[in-house]
Write a protein that holds these residues in place. Structure first.
Motif, PDB file in Angstrom:
ATOM      1  N   UNK A  11       4.744  -9.433  -9.708  1.00  0.00           N
ATOM      2  CA  UNK A  11       4.835 -10.690 -10.444  1.00  0.00           C
ATOM      3  C   UNK A  11       4.880 -11.890  -9.500  1.00  0.00           C
ATOM      4  N   UNK A  12       4.962 -11.611  -8.206  1.00  0.00           N
ATOM      5  CA  UNK A  12       5.017 -12.684  -7.233  1.00  0.00           C
ATOM      6  C   UNK A  12       3.608 -13.182  -6.950  1.00  0.00           C
ATOM      7  N   UNK A  13       3.344 -14.492  -7.101  1.00  0.00           N
ATOM      8  CA  UNK A  13       1.966 -14.992  -6.956  1.00  0.00           C
ATOM      9  C   UNK A  13       1.377 -14.788  -5.571  1.00  0.00           C
ATOM     10  N   UNK A  14       2.188 -14.985  -4.519  1.00  0.00           N
ATOM     11  CA  UNK A  14       1.669 -14.811  -3.167  1.00  0.00           C
ATOM     12  C   UNK A  14       1.347 -13.352  -2.906  1.00  0.00           C
ATOM     13  N   UNK A  15       2.249 -12.485  -3.336  1.00  0.00           N
ATOM     14  CA  UNK A  15       2.045 -11.058  -3.120  1.00  0.00           C
ATOM     15  C   UNK A  15       0.833 -10.557  -3.898  1.00  0.00           C
ATOM     16  N   UNK A  16       0.662 -11.056  -5.103  1.00  0.00           N
ATOM     17  CA  UNK A  16      -0.472 -10.634  -5.931  1.00  0.00           C
ATOM     18  C   UNK A  16      -1.793 -11.089  -5.316  1.00  0.00           C
ATOM     19  N   UNK A  17      -1.814 -12.316  -4.810  1.00  0.00           N
ATOM     20  CA  UNK A  17      -3.032 -12.821  -4.170  1.00  0.00           C
ATOM     21  C   UNK A  17      -3.354 -12.028  -2.914  1.00  0.00           C
ATOM     22  N   UNK A  18      -2.336 -11.717  -2.118  1.00  0.00           N
ATOM     23  CA  UNK A  18      -2.554 -10.941  -0.897  1.00  0.00           C
ATOM     24  C   UNK A  18      -3.033  -9.535  -1.224  1.00  0.00           C
ATOM     25  N   UNK A  19      -2.470  -8.949  -2.287  1.00  0.00           N
ATOM     26  CA  UNK A  19      -2.889  -7.603  -2.685  1.00  0.00           C
ATOM     27  C   UNK A  19      -4.346  -7.596  -3.129  1.00  0.00           C
ATOM     28  N   UNK A  20      -4.765  -8.642  -3.865  1.00  0.00           N
ATOM     29  CA  UNK A  20      -6.154  -8.702  -4.312  1.00  0.00           C
ATOM     30  C   UNK A  20      -7.129  -8.791  -3.155  1.00  0.00           C
ATOM     31  N   UNK A  21      -6.833  -9.659  -2.188  1.00  0.00           N
ATOM     32  CA  UNK A  21      -7.731  -9.793  -1.033  1.00  0.00           C
ATOM     33  C   UNK A  21      -7.682  -8.554  -0.147  1.00  0.00           C
ATOM     34  N   UNK A  22      -6.506  -7.926  -0.019  1.00  0.00           N
ATOM     35  CA  UNK A  22      -6.375  -6.717   0.801  1.00  0.00           C
ATOM     36  C   UNK A  22      -7.139  -5.552   0.190  1.00  0.00           C
ATOM     37  N   UNK A  23      -7.168  -5.498  -1.144  1.00  0.00           N
ATOM     38  CA  UNK A  23      -7.916  -4.438  -1.829  1.00  0.00           C
ATOM     39  C   UNK A  23      -9.403  -4.536  -1.506  1.00  0.00           C
ATOM     40  N   UNK A  24      -9.972  -5.739  -1.636  1.00  0.00           N
ATOM     41  CA  UNK A  24     -11.409  -5.899  -1.368  1.00  0.00           C
ATOM     42  C   UNK A  24     -11.728  -5.650   0.101  1.00  0.00           C
ATOM     43  N   UNK A  25     -10.841  -6.109   1.001  1.00  0.00           N
ATOM     44  CA  UNK A  25     -11.074  -5.848   2.426  1.00  0.00           C
ATOM     45  C   UNK A  25     -10.964  -4.364   2.740  1.00  0.00           C
ATOM     46  N   UNK A  26      -9.999  -3.693   2.118  1.00  0.00           N
ATOM     47  CA  UNK A  26      -9.797  -2.264   2.367  1.00  0.00           C
ATOM     48  C   UNK A  26     -10.975  -1.416   1.929  1.00  0.00           C
ATOM     49  N   UNK A  27     -11.606  -1.780   0.821  1.00  0.00           N
ATOM     50  CA  UNK A  27     -12.785  -1.049   0.347  1.00  0.00           C
ATOM     51  C   UNK A  27     -13.857  -1.000   1.425  1.00  0.00           C
ATOM     52  N   UNK A  28     -13.943  -2.072   2.217  1.00  0.00           N
ATOM     53  CA  UNK A  28     -14.948  -2.147   3.280  1.00  0.00           C
ATOM     54  C   UNK A  28     -14.370  -1.757   4.638  1.00  0.00           C
ATOM     55  N   UNK A  29     -13.238  -1.054   4.624  1.00  0.00           N
ATOM     56  CA  UNK A  29     -12.726  -0.438   5.839  1.00  0.00           C
ATOM     57  C   UNK A  29     -11.749  -1.265   6.639  1.00  0.00           C
ATOM     58  N   UNK A  30     -11.404  -2.481   6.199  1.00  0.00           N
ATOM     59  CA  UNK A  30     -10.452  -3.330   6.925  1.00  0.00           C
ATOM     60  C   UNK A  30      -9.088  -3.165   6.262  1.00  0.00           C
ATOM     61  N   UNK A  31      -8.242  -2.304   6.810  1.00  0.00           N
ATOM     62  CA  UNK A  31      -6.957  -1.994   6.174  1.00  0.00           C
ATOM     63  C   UNK A  31      -5.772  -2.730   6.795  1.00  0.00           C
ATOM     64  N   UNK A  32      -6.001  -3.453   7.909  1.00  0.00           N
ATOM     65  CA  UNK A  32      -4.869  -4.137   8.543  1.00  0.00           C
ATOM     66  C   UNK A  32      -4.160  -5.123   7.620  1.00  0.00           C
ATOM     67  N   UNK A  33      -4.896  -5.967   6.837  1.00  0.00           N
ATOM     68  CA  UNK A  33      -4.176  -6.859   5.920  1.00  0.00           C
ATOM     69  C   UNK A  33      -3.318  -6.107   4.921  1.00  0.00           C
ATOM     70  N   UNK A  34      -3.819  -4.964   4.433  1.00  0.00           N
ATOM     71  CA  UNK A  34      -3.045  -4.166   3.472  1.00  0.00           C
ATOM     72  C   UNK A  34      -1.811  -3.561   4.137  1.00  0.00           C
ATOM     73  N   UNK A  35      -2.006  -3.001   5.329  1.00  0.00           N
ATOM     74  CA  UNK A  35      -0.902  -2.307   5.993  1.00  0.00           C
ATOM     75  C   UNK A  35       0.164  -3.289   6.468  1.00  0.00           C
ATOM     76  N   UNK A  36      -0.259  -4.273   7.274  1.00  0.00           N
ATOM     77  CA  UNK A  36       0.718  -5.180   7.874  1.00  0.00           C
ATOM     78  C   UNK A  36       1.256  -6.196   6.875  1.00  0.00           C
ATOM     79  N   UNK A  37       0.431  -6.577   5.898  1.00  0.00           N
ATOM     80  CA  UNK A  37       0.862  -7.598   4.958  1.00  0.00           C
ATOM     81  C   UNK A  37       1.647  -7.071   3.779  1.00  0.00           C
TER      82      UNK A  37
END
Length: 633
Positions: free
Chosen positions: A355-381
């Motif tokens: 429900x946190x807006x910053x966390x939700x936005x970060x999760x959305x961008x991390x999901x799209x990046x992760x699909x293309x193999x960039x998992x650092x934003x998902x892991x570290x963020x």
């Protein structure tokens, strides 16, 4: 993002340009080799909003930036000067530091330094090969057509001439002339040598000699280990020859000595020995893999992301290259992919429950990046700070990896582990059970990661500890049950319908229902009584929670995070109690316009799914504190 400003801060954080032996970058990280690692200010670097994480592992000081790492690298390179990338001028301090480094750390440092400069084009070449395999399997192309042959040449050129590319980067890494080692790589793939190899394999078995010594001809196209060893030998010879030659003839006699000695030495000894070692490694890996493919997949799927965190995954990359060069296929890359998809599933679970807006936005961008193999934003963020989602993602990767291993899936070209890997595993015979097994394994990894995180990933914490307030003020009386309420206008300006907001994340309703305002005055005021739940580090956006349980995101402008907080001034802090009309933020409208960014400000109910309807009560021009949105229970 101001790359020059960020580059200066990073240079200061790593101890200054004089403390850098050399540095490279991969898909998301700056990788520094520091002369004195103790001079680096890790804490200061972690506080930079553009830095996702800082990792000191494998003999490298790694600063995780994300997708814009190349631009930051270029800025640092320009500020630090050309000498930064020349490790052949090591100081006494650096030499002592190198002696203290473990063998594994030195190996990982060498491998990452050699392969990271062209990791992007390697991934692109692998994807192209996968797409061509899919086109053949679907009957869209034939391998005899001119279209196929041209695209295949584009996708295969890097791998066929691998010794040239590796020769160049290995020469840089070992501190010699990269052009000398590149020429050695060219000699290994020269048409005359390939013809000699083919002649030696013919029925007549033609024998050739070098100064009376029999030559063992081998096809070195796509090989890895021979050119790395030859480059190391060449660089060691070059360093010693330079010291003994007069300055007037050093520039051309040094390459003469290196080429005259190393090229024959490679064909007579280094090449055959390295090839034997390559085959031994490939056969050893295959022996372990055949013993229990599902167990190998489960282990890789579980530990791969842990290896990524510490930079240890580079120790496995040469095995993938070696398998492709020796066996023509690799089983490791398909078993790694579920580890990536497990973390992708975990951030999807966070996106769904948060429900946190910053966390939700970060999760959305991390999901799209992760699909293309960039998992650092998902892991570290997200997943690692919240701990349990990371563990669930690793478990999901283990389950998916076991299925992929059991299916016997293989990759036929190199690439980063991402969604395109699924087309790189299509064999020349077409789609079969190994392909379907990979699809099932990765789909399960995403599902387990998502469902597991959604159901069990919240108890450890659901907000980012570095940015979101963990406590509520005692005077706040927030209701747990949603009820109808009115949101007042937080800005003066022109109403913009949500679907017209120039950003798909906002206009698509991914972060919730709401409205947009094009402000004519640089002030944001409180639209209700409640608390400040989150304030972005760059002060361009904040999250509010009303006493009735409405969670509101006010995001001033589009992509204004790039301004690093310059035009914004915060008048509240996280956890502050607010009342209608209180001044929350001020900002310079003209500075945002001059930066070429949109002033349209999304005002979104991030927990709108908890309510029945969200109706807009205003249109056209709006003034301060007039009714804007009606939230119905």
């Amino acid at each position: 993002m101001d790359y020059q400003s960020l580059a200066k801060k990073i240079l200061a954080g790593v101890g200054g340009k004089d403390n850098i032996s050399h540095f490279v970058h991969c898909a998301t990280r700056l990788r520094f080799k520091l002369k004195q690692p103790e001079l680096a200010d890790t804490k200061a670097l972690k506080q930079l909003p553009e830095v996702i994480a800082v990792v000191n592992s494998g003999g490298q000081f790694q600063v995780v930036i994300g997708n814009q790492v190349n631009e930051v690298w270029e800025a640092i390179k320009a500020l630090s000067g050309e000498g930064t990338n020349s490790p052949n001028t090591a100081s006494e301090t650096e030499t002592q530091s190198r002696e203290k480094t473990t063998l594994l750390a030195r190996l990982i440092d060498i491998v990452s330094g050699i392969f990271t400069p062209f990791i992007g084009v390697m991934a692109a070449s692998g994807i192209m090969k996968g797409l061509l395999a899919l086109a053949i399997a679907c009957g869209w192309l034939t391998d005899k057509s001119g279209t196929y042959q041209i695209w295949y040449a584009a996708s295969d050129a890097l791998f066929f001439f691998f010794p040239l590319f590796i020769g160049y980067t290995a020469g840089q890494k070992f501190g010699g002339s990269p052009f000398i080692t590149m020429v050695i790589g060219g000699a290994l793939t020269h048409p005359l040598m390939i013809q000699a190899f083919e002649a030696s394999q013919s029925a007549s078995g033609v024998k050739e000699y070098f100064l009376g010594i029999p030559i063992i001809f081998i096809n070195y196209s796509s090989s890895v280990i021979p050119i790395i060893l030859s480059s190391w030998v060449s660089c060691e010879i070059e360093k010693r020859v330079k010291l003994r030659l007069p300055l007037a003839v050093r520039s051309f006699l040094t390459p003469v000595v290196c080429l005259a000695v190393v090229v024959p030495l490679t064909f007579l000894g280094i090449g055959p020995l390295a090839t034997w070692l390559s085959q031994l490694l490939a056969e050893g890996y295959e022996l372990i893999y055949r013993f229990a493919p599902w167990l190998a997949g489960a282990a890789l799927g579980a530990v791969w992301q842990i290896c990524v965190i510490f930079g240890l995954h580079w120790g496995l990359v040469p095995l993938i290259f070696n398998n492709l060069a020796v066996l023509g296929q690799d089983s490791m890359l398909p078993m790694i992919l579920p580890a990536v998809m497990g973390q992708v599933g975990a951030v999807l679970g966070i996106f769904l429950y948060s429900k946190d807006p910053q966390q939700k936005a970060l999760a959305g961008s991390s999901f799209s990046a992760g699909i293309f193999g960039i998992t650092e934003p998902a892991i570290y963020g997200l997943t690692l700070p919240l701990r349990r989602p990371f563990i669930i993602g690793c478990v999901a990767g283990s389950v998916g990896g076991a299925i992929v291993g059991f299916a016997g899936s293989h990759s036929y070209s190199f690439g980063m582990a991402n969604i395109f890997t699924l087309i790189q595993i299509i064999p020349s015979t077409g789609i079969d059970s190994t392909v379907w097994g990979a699809f099932i394994g990765n789909a399960l990894a995403i599902m387990i990661g998502c469902v597991g995180t959604y159901c069990w990933g919240r108890s450890v914490g659901t907000s980012l500890p570095t940015t979101i307030a963990e406590t509520s003020p005692p005077e706040a009386t927030v209701s747990d049950e949603p009820s109808s309420s009115i949101i007042l206008t937080p800005l003066v300006g022109q109403i913009v319908q949500v679907e017209e907001i120039p950003d798909p994340t906002f206009s698509g309703g991914l972060l919730g229902k709401g409205i947009g305002i094009l402000p004519s005055k640089g002030e944001v005021r409180a639209p209700f009584s409640g608390t400040v739940e989150s304030l972005f580090l760059t002060k361009h956006a904040l999250g509010l929670r009303s006493d009735q349980g409405v969670e509101l995101l006010i995001h001033v402008g589009i992509d204004t995070v790039k301004l690093a907080g310059a035009p914004f001034t915060a008048h509240v802090q996280e956890g502050d109690r607010i009342h209608p009309g209180d001044l929350l933020l001020t900002f310079d409208c003209q500075a945002i316009i001059d930066a070429g960014l949109s002033l349209v400000t999304p005002i979104l109910i991030t927990n709108s799914d908890d309510f029945g309807e969200v109706d807009c009560l205003a249109s056209g021009e709006v003034t301060e504190q007039q009714p804007l949105l009606l939230i119905k229970a």
